[in-house]
Design a protein around this motif. Sequence first.
Motif, PDB file in Angstrom:
ATOM      1  N   GLU A 145     -12.445  26.748  32.073  1.00  0.00           N
ATOM      2  CA  GLU A 145     -11.469  26.508  31.000  1.00  0.00           C
ATOM      3  C   GLU A 145     -11.085  27.817  30.305  1.00  0.00           C
ATOM      4  O   GLU A 145      -9.902  28.077  30.058  1.00  0.00           O
ATOM      5  N   GLU A 146     -12.082  28.627  30.002  1.00  0.00           N
ATOM      6  CA  GLU A 146     -11.839  29.912  29.346  1.00  0.00           C
ATOM      7  C   GLU A 146     -11.015  30.824  30.259  1.00  0.00           C
ATOM      8  O   GLU A 146     -10.054  31.457  29.815  1.00  0.00           O
ATOM      9  N   GLU A 179      -8.983  29.975  32.744  1.00  0.00           N
ATOM     10  CA  GLU A 179      -7.627  29.446  32.887  1.00  0.00           C
ATOM     11  C   GLU A 179      -6.783  29.724  31.649  1.00  0.00           C
ATOM     12  O   GLU A 179      -5.583  29.995  31.752  1.00  0.00           O
ATOM     13  N   LYS A 180      -7.407  29.703  30.484  1.00  0.00           N
ATOM     14  CA  LYS A 180      -6.703  30.018  29.239  1.00  0.00           C
ATOM     15  C   LYS A 180      -6.238  31.475  29.254  1.00  0.00           C
ATOM     16  O   LYS A 180      -5.101  31.775  28.878  1.00  0.00           O
ATOM     17  N   GLN A 198      -2.377  33.028  29.253  1.00  0.00           N
ATOM     18  CA  GLN A 198      -1.935  34.040  28.285  1.00  0.00           C
ATOM     19  C   GLN A 198      -1.320  35.234  29.001  1.00  0.00           C
ATOM     20  O   GLN A 198      -0.276  35.752  28.593  1.00  0.00           O
TER      21      GLN A 198
END
Length: 54
Positions: free
Chosen positions: A25-26, A28-29, A33
């Motif tokens: 999740e981190e 992919e974030k 960005q």
Amino acid sequence: MEKLYIHEIRPDGEISTVGLFYSREEAEKIVAQLQSLPEKSGCRYEIVEEETVR
């Protein structure tokens, strides 16, 4: 604990590692960005597990 690297693949084929992340999740974030930055529009990103980096 999961260990993931983000690789930035530039239009000229050069590859650099953006960083080490501990959750998908981190990672992919961060990719989202980076993809939103106009100066990175020609770059591709891949998230790979630590075992495939060695």
